[in-house]
Design a protein around this motif. Structure first.
Motif, PDB file in Angstrom:
ATOM      1  N   SER A 111       0.844  -1.209   0.000  1.00  0.00           N
ATOM      2  CA  SER A 111       0.000   0.000   0.000  1.00  0.00           C
ATOM      3  C   SER A 111       0.868   1.245   0.000  1.00  0.00           C
ATOM      4  O   SER A 111       0.621   2.205  -0.730  1.00  0.00           O
ATOM      5  N   MET A 113       3.989   1.697  -1.032  1.00  0.00           N
ATOM      6  CA  MET A 113       4.701   1.959  -2.274  1.00  0.00           C
ATOM      7  C   MET A 113       3.741   2.479  -3.348  1.00  0.00           C
ATOM      8  O   MET A 113       4.121   3.300  -4.181  1.00  0.00           O
ATOM      9  N   ALA A 114       2.498   1.995  -3.331  1.00  0.00           N
ATOM     10  CA  ALA A 114       1.519   2.483  -4.306  1.00  0.00           C
ATOM     11  C   ALA A 114       1.177   3.944  -4.025  1.00  0.00           C
ATOM     12  O   ALA A 114       0.967   4.731  -4.943  1.00  0.00           O
ATOM     13  N   ASP A 117       4.368   6.989  -4.439  1.00  0.00           N
ATOM     14  CA  ASP A 117       4.981   7.207  -5.731  1.00  0.00           C
ATOM     15  C   ASP A 117       5.039   8.699  -6.060  1.00  0.00           C
ATOM     16  O   ASP A 117       5.952   9.159  -6.732  1.00  0.00           O
ATOM     17  N   ARG A 118       4.054   9.436  -5.575  1.00  0.00           N
ATOM     18  CA  ARG A 118       3.987  10.873  -5.918  1.00  0.00           C
ATOM     19  C   ARG A 118       4.735  11.728  -4.902  1.00  0.00           C
ATOM     20  O   ARG A 118       4.794  12.932  -5.020  1.00  0.00           O
ATOM     21  N   ARG A 120       8.135  12.026  -3.684  1.00  0.00           N
ATOM     22  CA  ARG A 120       9.472  11.519  -3.957  1.00  0.00           C
ATOM     23  C   ARG A 120      10.461  11.473  -2.783  1.00  0.00           C
ATOM     24  O   ARG A 120      11.137  10.485  -2.606  1.00  0.00           O
TER      25      ARG A 120
ATOM     26  N   CYS B 107       0.679   3.124 -13.279  1.00  0.00           N
ATOM     27  CA  CYS B 107       0.330   3.668 -11.959  1.00  0.00           C
ATOM     28  C   CYS B 107      -1.056   3.214 -11.554  1.00  0.00           C
ATOM     29  O   CYS B 107      -1.296   2.834 -10.407  1.00  0.00           O
ATOM     30  N   GLN B 110      -1.029  -0.382 -10.557  1.00  0.00           N
ATOM     31  CA  GLN B 110      -0.369  -0.550  -9.267  1.00  0.00           C
ATOM     32  C   GLN B 110      -1.321  -0.188  -8.112  1.00  0.00           C
ATOM     33  O   GLN B 110      -1.462  -0.946  -7.147  1.00  0.00           O
ATOM     34  N   SER B 111      -1.991   0.951  -8.244  1.00  0.00           N
ATOM     35  CA  SER B 111      -2.954   1.347  -7.208  1.00  0.00           C
ATOM     36  C   SER B 111      -4.045   0.294  -7.087  1.00  0.00           C
ATOM     37  O   SER B 111      -4.428  -0.108  -5.989  1.00  0.00           O
ATOM     38  N   ALA B 114      -2.945  -2.862  -5.325  1.00  0.00           N
ATOM     39  CA  ALA B 114      -2.758  -2.634  -3.892  1.00  0.00           C
ATOM     40  C   ALA B 114      -4.107  -2.587  -3.183  1.00  0.00           C
ATOM     41  O   ALA B 114      -4.245  -3.058  -2.061  1.00  0.00           O
ATOM     42  N   GLU B 115      -5.113  -2.059  -3.884  1.00  0.00           N
ATOM     43  CA  GLU B 115      -6.427  -1.895  -3.249  1.00  0.00           C
ATOM     44  C   GLU B 115      -7.248  -3.156  -3.235  1.00  0.00           C
ATOM     45  O   GLU B 115      -7.955  -3.426  -2.272  1.00  0.00           O
ATOM     46  N   ARG B 118      -7.980  -7.157  -1.018  1.00  0.00           N
ATOM     47  CA  ARG B 118      -8.986  -7.638  -0.046  1.00  0.00           C
ATOM     48  C   ARG B 118     -10.302  -7.986  -0.731  1.00  0.00           C
ATOM     49  O   ARG B 118     -11.237  -8.406  -0.079  1.00  0.00           O
ATOM     50  N   LEU B 173       8.497  -0.624  -9.121  1.00  0.00           N
ATOM     51  CA  LEU B 173       7.983  -0.517  -7.751  1.00  0.00           C
ATOM     52  C   LEU B 173       9.031   0.057  -6.817  1.00  0.00           C
ATOM     53  O   LEU B 173       8.736   0.877  -5.957  1.00  0.00           O
ATOM     54  N   GLY B 176      10.583   3.528  -8.770  1.00  0.00           N
ATOM     55  CA  GLY B 176       9.557   4.513  -9.119  1.00  0.00           C
ATOM     56  C   GLY B 176       9.802   5.190 -10.466  1.00  0.00           C
ATOM     57  O   GLY B 176       8.894   5.341 -11.250  1.00  0.00           O
TER      58      GLY B 176
END
Lengths: 202, 202
Positions: A111, A113-114, A117-118, A120, B107, B110-111, B114-115, B118, B173, B176
């Motif tokens: 979570s 690392m996701a 990312d923005r 830095r 991106c 990736q998000s 991660a989400e 679950r 990852l 970045g």
């Protein structure tokens, strides 16, 4: 459910390591439930059943706290036993990576690392203090193998050092399920070891 | 900033592919900005400057829409050119993976991953319809190599097929930054190709 999994905190005052572990566990839990953006010193203190002052005494901001918590939760650098051969050294290390990704810390790190990312500068700290040292552990094992004559010198590279962790992390990201020990063994035996051998004539 | 990057929508009615692309771009943007949890049909419609009805006509729920949008944004299966040798086939494919992770879709994916950890049933759909087909592309290239006598038959495995994508995704990852073409070439030449060769005696 996750909150109730925490041990009820006795009314005796916790100090030192016990309190620190409770705080670090709380950070991992908060990363999983509310993410890095939602994580606050107050939230961690509440989850760890301590006061905000105890946190601020040691960590001036949440970034420092998160980096320390991850450093604590991730496999240690201090004990890298020498099993006498490269395969067993690699298996030991890669099993630690698998145990990590299979643990709450793995989800928390994913979570994080996701999210970051923005952001830095913080990403760089996580990289330097948390991820980079793990990579160097694998490189250390490869160099030991070179010294033993088990590993081609040019295979002791950062690229080769990344194969095992990359495969385990990818398996976790794609399949989500716990990464099995059979998979970890296959990565070591079928991918990494063949890349290391001095020659195929053996 | 991200929103203004979208082309101003002319008042003429868009149909078919043009509208579909605008909708898919909007999905990717929404995944990046508000995440899968925050993504709504309304939000996508607003971002794509169309009506909700246009979305519901084709996608009964946001899960279906997201899977289609990712399928569209990810490298296509349809055109897998045969370069006549395994190295160039692999480089072509892995460059597409790198281009993907370097793009907004990377991106977004990736998000999303991660989400949705679950949310198992949807994760399985993403896996089956989006991730699994990419893995089979690499396997197809390895099997072509076996037919050409360039690749050991037992190296045409799902495990070996995963090495390239796993390294590129891991690099993205951890670092970045955009994954460079030099890195992609090193993965193919220093990791994947050595795993494939029939023997080291050549």
């Amino acid at each position: 459910m996750a909150v109730s999994a925490y041990p009820r905190c006795p009314s005796t005052r916790r100090r030192g390591e016990t309190l620190e572990h409770a705080i670090f566990d709380a950070v991992v839990e908060q990363l999983q439930t509310v993410g890095f953006a939602g994580l606050t010193m107050e939230g961690v203190a509440g989850c760890a059943r301590t006061g905000k002052a105890a946190l601020y005494r040691r960590w001036p901001c949440k970034e420092d706290l998160v980096v320390d918590a991850l450093h604590h939760a991730l496999p240690s650098l201090a004990d890298l036993p020498d099993h006498g051969n490269t395969r067993d050294d690699l298996l030991d290390l890669l099993r630690r990576v698998a145990a990590m990704v299979n643990s709450p810390t793995g989800c928390a790190l994913q979570s994080l690392m996701a999210e970051i990312d923005r952001d830095r500068p913080f990403a760089r700290i996580v990289h330097e203090r948390v991820l980079e040292p793990r990579k160097r552990m694998f490189l250390t094992v490869l160099r030991r193998g070179v010294d033993r004559g088990e590993v081609r010198p040019d295979a002791a590279s950062l690229l080769v050092a990344e194969v095992g962790p990359a495969m385990v992390v990818q398996r976790f990201l794609v399949d989500g399920a716990p990464v099995s020990d059979a998979y970890v063994e296959a990565v070591v035996d079928d991918l990494v070891m063949p890349l290391l051998r001095p020659s195929r004539s053996t």
